[in-house]
Design a protein around this motif. Structure first.
Motif, PDB file in Angstrom:
ATOM      1  N   ASN A 275       0.922  -1.428  -0.171  1.00 35.85           N
ATOM      2  CA  ASN A 275      -0.013  -0.188   0.107  1.00 35.85           C
ATOM      3  C   ASN A 275       0.733   1.437  -0.097  1.00 35.85           C
ATOM      4  OD1 ASN A 275       0.769  -0.158   2.587  1.00 35.85           O
ATOM      5  ND2 ASN A 275      -1.150  -0.080   3.586  1.00 35.85           N
ATOM      6  N   THR A 276       2.051   0.975   0.292  1.00 33.54           N
ATOM      7  CA  THR A 276       3.128   2.064  -0.034  1.00 33.54           C
ATOM      8  C   THR A 276       3.323   2.666  -1.575  1.00 33.54           C
ATOM      9  OG1 THR A 276       4.905   0.791   0.024  1.00 33.54           O
ATOM     10  CG2 THR A 276       4.437   2.003   2.045  1.00 33.54           C
ATOM     11  N   TRP A 277       3.003   1.740  -2.264  1.00 31.36           N
ATOM     12  CA  TRP A 277       3.323   1.972  -3.946  1.00 31.36           C
ATOM     13  C   TRP A 277       2.489   3.240  -4.562  1.00 31.36           C
ATOM     14  CZ3 TRP A 277       6.853   1.492  -7.059  1.00 31.36           C
ATOM     15  CH2 TRP A 277       6.667   1.821  -8.338  1.00 31.36           C
ATOM     16  N   PRO A 278       1.353   3.268  -4.229  1.00 29.01           N
ATOM     17  CA  PRO A 278       0.618   4.588  -4.664  1.00 29.01           C
ATOM     18  C   PRO A 278       1.298   5.964  -4.222  1.00 29.01           C
ATOM     19  CG  PRO A 278      -0.999   2.993  -4.227  1.00 29.01           C
ATOM     20  CD  PRO A 278       0.135   2.762  -3.502  1.00 29.01           C
ATOM     21  N   LEU A 279       1.814   6.034  -2.952  1.00 30.63           N
ATOM     22  CA  LEU A 279       2.485   7.122  -2.575  1.00 30.63           C
ATOM     23  C   LEU A 279       3.889   7.291  -2.825  1.00 30.63           C
ATOM     24  CD1 LEU A 279       1.311   7.005   1.260  1.00 30.63           C
ATOM     25  CD2 LEU A 279       0.335   8.025  -0.796  1.00 30.63           C
ATOM     26  N   LEU A 280       4.575   6.248  -3.230  1.00 30.65           N
ATOM     27  CA  LEU A 280       5.921   6.413  -4.024  1.00 30.65           C
ATOM     28  C   LEU A 280       6.286   6.273  -5.126  1.00 30.65           C
ATOM     29  CD1 LEU A 280       7.751   4.142  -0.922  1.00 30.65           C
ATOM     30  CD2 LEU A 280       6.788   6.490  -0.700  1.00 30.65           C
ATOM     31  N   ARG A 281       5.158   5.786  -5.771  1.00 32.86           N
ATOM     32  CA  ARG A 281       5.360   5.440  -7.444  1.00 32.86           C
ATOM     33  C   ARG A 281       5.942   6.696  -8.088  1.00 32.86           C
ATOM     34  NH1 ARG A 281       0.170   2.872  -9.870  1.00 32.86           N
ATOM     35  NH2 ARG A 281      -0.529   4.915  -8.733  1.00 32.86           N
ATOM     36  N   GLY A 282       5.092   8.039  -7.752  1.00 34.51           N
ATOM     37  CA  GLY A 282       5.559   9.084  -8.355  1.00 34.51           C
ATOM     38  C   GLY A 282       6.891   9.732  -7.992  1.00 34.51           C
ATOM     39  N   LEU A 283       7.251   9.528  -6.634  1.00 31.22           N
ATOM     40  CA  LEU A 283       8.574  10.022  -6.267  1.00 31.22           C
ATOM     41  C   LEU A 283       9.672   9.137  -6.986  1.00 31.22           C
ATOM     42  CD1 LEU A 283       7.789  10.368  -2.351  1.00 31.22           C
ATOM     43  CD2 LEU A 283       7.887  12.137  -4.068  1.00 31.22           C
ATOM     44  N   ALA A 284       9.488   7.924  -7.014  1.00 26.99           N
ATOM     45  CA  ALA A 284      10.524   7.136  -7.740  1.00 26.99           C
ATOM     46  C   ALA A 284      10.606   7.561  -9.131  1.00 26.99           C
ATOM     47  CB  ALA A 284      10.010   5.643  -7.558  1.00 26.99           C
ATOM     48  N   ALA A 285       9.524   7.694  -9.959  1.00 25.37           N
ATOM     49  CA  ALA A 285       9.667   7.897 -11.520  1.00 25.37           C
ATOM     50  C   ALA A 285      10.246   9.044 -11.569  1.00 25.37           C
ATOM     51  CB  ALA A 285       8.270   8.037 -11.886  1.00 25.37           C
ATOM     52  N   ALA A 286      10.283  10.221 -10.583  1.00 23.23           N
ATOM     53  CA  ALA A 286      10.853  11.440 -10.952  1.00 23.23           C
ATOM     54  C   ALA A 286      12.398  11.413 -10.265  1.00 23.23           C
ATOM     55  CB  ALA A 286       9.981  12.415 -10.072  1.00 23.23           C
ATOM     56  N   ALA A 287      12.990  10.399  -9.784  1.00 21.40           N
ATOM     57  CA  ALA A 287      14.340  10.233  -9.143  1.00 21.40           C
ATOM     58  C   ALA A 287      14.993   9.387  -9.962  1.00 21.40           C
ATOM     59  CB  ALA A 287      14.128   9.901  -7.504  1.00 21.40           C
ATOM     60  N   PRO A 288      15.842   9.708 -10.532  1.00 19.00           N
ATOM     61  CA  PRO A 288      16.944   9.004 -11.394  1.00 19.00           C
ATOM     62  C   PRO A 288      17.799   8.111 -10.396  1.00 19.00           C
ATOM     63  CG  PRO A 288      17.511  11.272 -11.720  1.00 19.00           C
ATOM     64  CD  PRO A 288      16.400  11.264 -10.949  1.00 19.00           C
ATOM     65  N   ARG A 289      18.166   8.615  -9.356  1.00 21.81           N
ATOM     66  CA  ARG A 289      19.228   7.874  -8.618  1.00 21.81           C
ATOM     67  C   ARG A 289      18.481   7.783  -7.350  1.00 21.81           C
ATOM     68  NH1 ARG A 289      24.507  11.465  -9.240  1.00 21.81           N
ATOM     69  NH2 ARG A 289      22.973  13.153  -8.614  1.00 21.81           N
ATOM     70  N   ARG A 290      18.272   6.583  -7.032  1.00 21.83           N
ATOM     71  CA  ARG A 290      17.327   6.115  -5.774  1.00 21.83           C
ATOM     72  C   ARG A 290      18.412   4.922  -4.740  1.00 21.83           C
ATOM     73  NH1 ARG A 290      14.002   5.145 -10.227  1.00 21.83           N
ATOM     74  NH2 ARG A 290      14.062   2.840  -9.989  1.00 21.83           N
ATOM     75  N   LEU A 291      17.928   4.981  -3.515  1.00 25.62           N
ATOM     76  CA  LEU A 291      18.744   4.012  -2.549  1.00 25.62           C
ATOM     77  C   LEU A 291      17.647   3.652  -1.729  1.00 25.62           C
ATOM     78  CD1 LEU A 291      21.054   2.950  -0.882  1.00 25.62           C
ATOM     79  CD2 LEU A 291      21.160   5.149   0.424  1.00 25.62           C
ATOM     80  N   GLU A 292      17.496   2.481  -1.378  1.00 28.05           N
ATOM     81  CA  GLU A 292      16.749   1.620  -0.260  1.00 28.05           C
ATOM     82  C   GLU A 292      17.646   0.990   0.759  1.00 28.05           C
ATOM     83  OE1 GLU A 292      12.511  -0.483   0.456  1.00 28.05           O
ATOM     84  OE2 GLU A 292      13.125  -0.128  -1.440  1.00 28.05           O
TER      85      GLU A 292
END
Length: 255
Positions: free
Chosen positions: A39-56
């Motif tokens: 259920n985190t995906w709808p909140l994070l999907r747009g942020l992830a698409a706009a961030a070319p460099r990501r860390l988890e």
């Protein structure tokens, strides 16, 4: 109910032992679940698409950012093997000493981590080190020390946070909470919690089988939608929160 154990009472070595003992067993018998299932995906999907460099950091086998294009750092070798097998870029490491260059990432996700480390200031300093100015940083933490249970101790928590404390602590490291969402709730039945903990201690293999094969799939089906709220003013009766922060480093003094 035992009182919360302060971070100073548990060494990093003890915390690594507790966390590795619990989560290595969990991930060794688990399958990877993609981020779109949560259920985190709808909140994070747009942020992830706009961030070319990501860390988890420390996703285990429950990553919340896309496998493609995200760097994953985890302590569990079992989780790293499965992340690699799914084509993800995953490296061994801990939040207190990330194997990443300075100012590397536009989006950082570290869910359910800060409460597990003895020195949370060092952990936040590391996140600040690898974040680019203006980066989004997603964190989740359990709230309210008075809500402490034996399960917190069993799974390797050091603390629960008072809302004002986590706001102030994040601010010291350059993180401003822009939005938050109700992320998790303590089980209402202490008897059920005690039963689950007994099985995890005395029947570990059987408990892990039931969790991975039955309870986890069921919980995915009954997830409640998450909704962002401004700031953290709604957290008085909330057990756990997801925080969306912005990193803005303090200006360096000129010489």
């Amino acid at each position: 109910m035992p009182p919360p154990r302060p971070a100073e009472s548990r060494s990093d070595a003890e915390l690594v032992r507790v966390n590795r003992g619990f989560y290595e067993s969990l991930w060794a018998a688990a399958k990877l679940i993609g981020p779109e299932r949560f259920n985190t995906w709808p909140l994070l999907r747009g942020l992830a698409a706009a961030a070319p460099r990501r860390l988890e950091v420390a996703p285990g086998l429950r990553p919340r950012l896309p496998l493609d294009g995200t760097c994953f750092v985890d302590l569990s070798h079992a989780a790293l093997r499965r992340l690699h097998a799914s084509g993800a870029r995953a490296v061994h490491g801990m939040i207190g000493a990330l194997p990443c260059a300075d100012a590397s990432f536009d989006l950082i996700c570290a869910l359910d981590i800060l409460e597990h480390v003895a020195d949370d200031d060092s952990a936040l300093a590391e996140l600040a080190r690898v974040a680019r100015p203006g980066a989004h940083v997603l964190l989740s933490v359990p709230l309210h020390p008075e809500a402490w249970t034996a399960f917190d101790d069993f799974v390797g928590h050091c603390r629960r946070y008072e809302p004002a404390r986590i706001v102030a602590k994040l601010a010291l490291h350059g993180f401003t909470i822009e939005h938050s969402a109700v992320y998790g709730m303590q089980p209402k039945s202490s008897r059920l919690l005690d039963l689950g903990q007994w099985y995890l201690i005395h029947r570990r293999e059987r408990a892990m089988w039931w969790y991975n094969r039955v309870f986890m799939p069921l919980s995915l089906c009954f997830q409640k939608p998450l909704q962002w709220h401004e700031g953290l003013d709604h957290a008085q009766d909330v057990d756990e929160v997801l925080l969306r922060c912005r990193y803005r480093p303090a200006a360096q003094p000129s010489h």
